[in-house]
Design a protein around this motif. Sequence first.
Motif, mmCIF file in Angstrom:
data_model
loop_
_atom_site.group_PDB
_atom_site.id
_atom_site.type_symbol
_atom_site.label_atom_id
_atom_site.label_comp_id
_atom_site.label_asym_id
_atom_site.label_seq_id
_atom_site.Cartn_x
_atom_site.Cartn_y
_atom_site.Cartn_z
ATOM 1 N N VAL A 117 3.572 -18.616 -20.233
ATOM 2 C CA VAL A 117 3.946 -19.971 -20.696
ATOM 3 C C VAL A 117 2.838 -20.530 -21.608
ATOM 4 O O VAL A 117 3.110 -21.083 -22.680
ATOM 5 N N LEU A 120 2.974 -18.918 -24.957
ATOM 6 C CA LEU A 120 4.048 -19.481 -25.785
ATOM 7 C C LEU A 120 3.530 -20.754 -26.489
ATOM 8 O O LEU A 120 3.749 -20.954 -27.686
ATOM 9 N N GLY A 121 2.812 -21.580 -25.723
ATOM 10 C CA GLY A 121 2.250 -22.816 -26.292
ATOM 11 C C GLY A 121 1.310 -22.523 -27.445
ATOM 12 O O GLY A 121 1.406 -23.139 -28.509
ATOM 13 N N ALA A 158 4.840 -26.660 -23.042
ATOM 14 C CA ALA A 158 4.357 -25.382 -22.484
ATOM 15 C C ALA A 158 2.985 -25.588 -21.845
ATOM 16 O O ALA A 158 2.714 -25.050 -20.765
ATOM 17 N N HIS A 162 2.315 -24.866 -17.993
ATOM 18 C CA HIS A 162 1.258 -23.874 -17.712
ATOM 19 C C HIS A 162 0.209 -24.476 -16.763
ATOM 20 O O HIS A 162 -0.208 -23.835 -15.789
#
Length: 208
Positions: A117, A120-121, A158, A162
């Motif tokens: 996650v 992804l950010g 994200a 996270h």
Amino acid sequence: MKATDLRFAQWFVLVNAAVPGALLAWDAAHHRLGANPVNFAILTTGLLALIFLLLTLLVTPLRSLTGWNWINFSRRTLGLYAFFYATTHFLIFFFLDRGGSLASTLSEMVKRNYLIVGSLGLFVMLPLAVTSTNAMIKRLGGQRWRALHRLTYVAASAGVIHYYMQSKKDVRQPLAFAAVLLILLGYRLLVAARKTQSAPTKAAAAKP
Ligand code: HEM
């Protein structure tokens, strides 16, 4: 606002946003990061990345609520600092925690889903950083640039998820960040809903 005042505000943000990173580097150089310095540096840079992401998202509502149009300049600076701290966060993890091994990083990501996650950010922040220059804004055109920069919402979401996922017991702080993010995103939804509501009314009024 006078050009000199604006220049001062620009320098003020630029210098002050670097201070926490400089303090961290200073403490690291003087072995003052505690018993687990790598983890301390990871946690600090992660928190800084998230704070700067939320500050970036705060600029637009603050500008429209106060009429302080001059603060617009700070959006890019704060966003680039968010990217800088998030990249540093990842690089410390990659080189100092995982010894620069891609295999070890990937296997850790499979084991700890919150890393996927977080990645992804960071991944969606890349095009934002690349297109942050005036030349890129011109090249893309305002509308496409604005659409692309909505990825900031994805990066911040994200980041918060996270943070929540990696928290062990006490989730109060990640939840506080989530609440701030919800307010900042909710404000935008409200503004968008109002615009779509008033658009047909304006169109009807414009008809002869
Ligand atoms: C948008 C990007 C990211 C943001 C905003 C972010 C933010 C955060 C935050 C707020 C924390 C917790 C800090 C605390 O507890 O005080 C954290 C922890 C952590 N993050 Fe990230 N992060 C991002 C991306 C990444 C990436 C790409 C990785 C690595 C692949 C990563 C690895 C870690 C690790 C290893 C921890 C510490 C977990 C622990 O020791 O319990 N993060 N991050």
